[in-house]
Design an enzyme around this catalytic site. Structure first.
Site, PDB file in Angstrom:
ATOM      1  CG  ASP A   6      -1.989   1.014   1.218  1.00  0.00           C
ATOM      2  OD1 ASP A   6      -1.917   1.580   0.049  1.00  0.00           O
ATOM      3  OD2 ASP A   6      -2.888   0.928   1.978  1.00  0.00           O
ATOM      4  CG  ASP A  38      -5.772  -4.974   2.575  1.00  0.00           C
ATOM      5  OD1 ASP A  38      -6.512  -4.254   1.780  1.00  0.00           O
ATOM      6  OD2 ASP A  38      -5.204  -4.551   3.640  1.00  0.00           O
ATOM      7  CB  CYS A  72     -10.324 -25.315  11.705  1.00  0.00           C
ATOM      8  SG  CYS A  72      -8.446 -24.252  11.228  1.00  0.00           S
ATOM      9  CB  CYS A 115      -5.385 -23.555  11.679  1.00  0.00           C
ATOM     10  SG  CYS A 115      -5.909 -23.370  13.441  1.00  0.00           S
ATOM     11  CB  CYS A 172      -8.272 -26.134  14.965  1.00  0.00           C
ATOM     12  SG  CYS A 172      -9.052 -24.637  15.121  1.00  0.00           S
ATOM     13  CG  HIS A 196      -8.357 -20.380  13.938  1.00  0.00           C
ATOM     14  ND1 HIS A 196      -8.952 -21.651  13.622  1.00  0.00           N
ATOM     15  CD2 HIS A 196      -9.430 -19.565  13.688  1.00  0.00           C
ATOM     16  CE1 HIS A 196     -10.212 -21.566  13.401  1.00  0.00           C
ATOM     17  NE2 HIS A 196     -10.726 -20.396  13.439  1.00  0.00           N
TER      18      HIS A 196
END
Lengths: 385, 385
Positions: free
Chosen positions: B98, B269, B307, B309, B312, B338
């Site tokens: 950005d 984003d 999940c 991740c 998890c 996560h």
């Protein structure tokens, strides 16, 4: 099999005497620990900022948790219902717990010690608790640790003889209650006595009666001069049986590890590597590296070129400097990882030197290169004069 | 090859029109990005708390850094000397920067906008800076990013028509200067205009003249009603060529991703997943899970059972609750991981549904199950009445 039944210590090199370097092996219900060893501190069932797999990656083979903290939050019964502290935090290697004696006497407020135990208010919410030798063991049993510490009566490092002597007597009585309360736990005896040689000797000799599986030396590194600390370690170790492990509590700077190992210490723990890491200081063989120093702003090289940790393998000192100047948590992680890896490598180098019969040389060369934080401060103040 | 020469966007499914879901592929000098995509925010060249390898593990294929922040600290020339931002932070996949327009207008103080640029004081140390379209491009070129944003004149979301119109005109002029200053960088046009339909349409049409490689929709999700935001996205996208990528800046809640994708957005984003993670909130298909809730104290199951991740797969919700109650940084890491994994899986599910021709059904089912933070708050206040 109980943790006590699984516990065994063997020496793997024969020391020259009770106050001499040695290597050994702690056998526990969760595996073997090569000694001398440094144990990272995971007070609240987490070694701050790191995953269990990362702690293991540093080479750590055993960690420490704190019974006082886990008793207060989340509570030992909760951890027990969730399968014990190993499962709770997903660490499958050995765990040693501190009883919390030191924390009760340093963190909690409104303490009142009686023969039964110590009444205090929680440092978190002010709630009132009565902690006894039996409760300390109940907590550690519920956690399911591999090695436990007894509740001890801790007095300030500069306590006069009479107060220190009374605490020693009480600690001896409490130790017997701890062993009775939890025969299934290998519970070390903690030797106190401040820097009073006679008291230390007395405590060590009396503690022997109960045939402890190991010995912890408490109440040191609390502000006394270094020479005093090492005299105390020497005269204590001189009283202890060669074949039992000795744990120097709360000691963990690189130079102190080397000096402790030289005097026959097998186990160490300290918050220093993790706390210094979060403050942006890295251990190296020449002393502490302060990441935030402006001189590091553009250093396109690993923080410590001889290190194989996650931070030194992957990132530049310039990037770490950037992370710390901006208080980025990734910096805390990387520096913590480095310091734990550094101490794990240091004890491995010491073990190798002991096996090779070259420890004295290793110690001499290490101390000649290593500039301690005290020396740094003296140098800095001389430059200012 | 310049970043601009490497840059190409291709649609991989044919959308029904300019305001319809589509899948595509961004080709960049650092690899390919499947769209729709969510870009984790790494403002200061670090996605807070995570290692680059962990960010990649979540499934993220491109991240965002901020030119304003890196210009102020550590400075773009330093990063350039150290080999560019990819090498500095050890992330080898694509990076979008950005320009910092939004930050200049939100973080810095004592701003004075002229045709040449914007004068401001740094939010860090009060130092004075003059940021121009040319400087914004110099910074992004020094960083070596794959996709750049032009400096835009940002006005508050509720700015009256005249102020918004003036900002649009200036942003158009500044965009031409940005393109001239850095022909080697693929620099999207940022479309502003608040929630004034005529201004948005005008800005989009005028921006087309410069043949931008992509379009960013700025100035939304700043407090306007959701219906207003989606109307604006629809009327803006209706003006844009189908074959160019559209990036909705600063938007990143699960429900907004699904709604944006439904309207033909390709890129998103937002700091939301990382910031919420550090605050202990987890995205799930039914809404946000607040880790600190007392009800989670003893839940011996993964935070989100569907999940995959790191958190998890390995830890219980009870352990995460314990970490957050004690402000342990490992908790911040796990929750951040996560949430990024959740959004990466969400856009992957959306891409699959678009390919299968079942996106409308996916969207309907997702929104029927997902309870937004606004809905939670409304329910809670109704319970209190």
């Amino acid at each position: 099999m109980t943790a006590a039944a699984a516990f065994r210590f063997e020496l793997t090199t024969r020391p020259a005497g009770p106050v001499a370097p040695r290597t050994g092996r702690l056998h526990t219900a969760h595996g073997i620990v090569e000694t001398p060893v440094f144990m990272p501190v995971g007070t609240l069932a987490t070694v701050k900022t790191l995953l269990p797999a990362e702690v293991a990656e540093t080479g750590a083979s055993i960690i420490l948790v704190n019974a006082y903290h886990l008793y207060l939050r989340p509570g030992h019964r909760l951890i027990e219902r969730l399968g014990g502290v190993h499962r709770f935090m997903r660490w499958d290697r050995p765990i040693l717990s501190d009883s919390g004696g030191f924390q009760v006497f340093s963190l909690a407020s409104l303490r009142k010690v009686t023969e039964d135990g110590v009444r205090f208010r929680s440092h978190i919410d002010g709630s009132e608790h009565h902690y006894t030798p039996e409760l300390a063991m109940e907590v550690q049993q519920a956690l399911g640790v591999d090695i436990a510490m007894p509740l001890d009566h801790v007095v300030p490092g500069d306590a006069p003889y009479e107060a220190a002597a009374e605490a020693v007597q009480r600690t001896l009585r409490w130790y017997r209650r701890c062993r009775e309360a939890a025969p299934g736990l290998p519970t070390f005896a903690i030797i106190q006595g401040g820097t009073h040689p006679a008291l230390r000797r007395y405590h060590a000799r009396e503690a022997l009666q109960a045939e402890p599986p190991g010995f912890s030396i408490g109440g040191l590194s609390v502000g006394e001069p270094k020479a005093r600390m090492w005299e105390t370690v020497e005269l204590t170790n001189a009283e202890l049986p060669i074949e039992r492990p000795r744990y120097l509590m709360g000691v963990g700077s690189p130079e102190d590890l080397v000096e402790g190992i030289a005097r026959g210490i097998d186990m160490f723990d300290c918050v220093l590597p993790t706390r210094l890491g979060r403050n942006g200081a890295l251990f190296t063989d020449t002393g502490r590296l302060t990441i935030r120093n402006a001189a590091n702003r553009e250093v396109d090289a690993p923080p410590d070129p001889v290190c194989d940790c996650l931070a030194c393998r992957q990132f530049s000192l310039a990037y770490l400097h950037h992370l710390f100047r901006n208080d980025e948590l990734l910096g805390h992680r990387l520096a913590t990882h480095h310091n734990l890896r550094y101490l794990a490598r240091l004890v491995e180098r010491a073990r190798q030197a002991i096996r090779d019969g070259s420890f004295e040389q290793f110690r001499r060369e290490f101390l000649a290169r290593y500039r301690t934080a005290d020396e740094e401060a003296r140098l800095a103040s001389r430059r200012r004069m």
